[in-house]
Design a protein around this motif. Sequence first.
Motif, PDB file in Angstrom:
ATOM      1  N   ALA A   1     -20.591  60.557 -12.556  1.00 28.23           N
ATOM      2  CA  ALA A   1     -19.700  59.834 -13.458  1.00 28.23           C
ATOM      3  C   ALA A   1     -19.012  58.650 -12.778  1.00 28.23           C
ATOM      4  CB  ALA A   1     -18.643  60.792 -14.012  1.00 28.23           C
ATOM      5  N   HIS A   2     -19.047  58.589 -11.469  1.00 29.51           N
ATOM      6  CA  HIS A   2     -18.378  57.518 -10.725  1.00 29.51           C
ATOM      7  C   HIS A   2     -19.334  56.393 -10.346  1.00 29.51           C
ATOM      8  CE1 HIS A   2     -15.075  60.326 -10.510  1.00 29.51           C
ATOM      9  NE2 HIS A   2     -15.892  61.215  -9.984  1.00 29.51           N
ATOM     10  N   GLY A   3     -20.556  56.432 -10.861  1.00 26.21           N
ATOM     11  CA  GLY A   3     -21.540  55.388 -10.579  1.00 26.21           C
ATOM     12  C   GLY A   3     -22.446  55.674  -9.393  1.00 26.21           C
ATOM     13  N   GLY A   4     -22.264  56.811  -8.754  1.00 25.27           N
ATOM     14  CA  GLY A   4     -23.119  57.162  -7.624  1.00 25.27           C
ATOM     15  C   GLY A   4     -24.513  57.544  -8.086  1.00 25.27           C
ATOM     16  N   ARG A   5     -25.501  57.194  -7.278  1.00 26.93           N
ATOM     17  CA  ARG A   5     -26.893  57.495  -7.609  1.00 26.93           C
ATOM     18  C   ARG A   5     -27.651  57.752  -6.317  1.00 26.93           C
ATOM     19  NH1 ARG A   5     -31.781  54.968  -7.653  1.00 26.93           N
ATOM     20  NH2 ARG A   5     -33.164  55.346  -9.411  1.00 26.93           N
TER      21      ARG A   5
END
Length: 146
Positions: A82-86
């Motif tokens: 949800a924090h943009g981490g991938r």
Amino acid sequence: MVLCALFLLVDWDAGSLTLLRSLLWLTLSATLFAVLLPHRVTAGPGWLAVGTPWRRHTVRTDALVAVRQFGGVSSHLVLRDAHGGRLELDPRVLAANPLIWHELDTGVHRSVERGTLRQGADVLEQLGHRIDDETARAVLRASGLS
């Protein structure tokens, strides 16, 4: 590094070492090192990280929003939080490291409880069953029952 030195030494001995060839050998050795160096996978309470020679990718496993598995020649998982981490991860790493699998599984359960994981819970459930089956077979083989 040793490979680069060996290339340079052989080329120097042949009398054909130039600045351009030195740069070529250095580039070739660095590329080979980067390709063959395995990614370092680490995990802790609520996070999973994959370190490459240039970067470290981290996701919050307790805030996952999507998990996808791509097949083909080399299957890999793509996790997004949800924090943009991938990050991308080879599922064999999880099968070979039960502690990392446990940390990921615990985080996934938290994501499901919080309602953030909207895609891919079934992918991880199937992967969990496969890992459990492989572990059970390994235990039976080691005990001589199979």
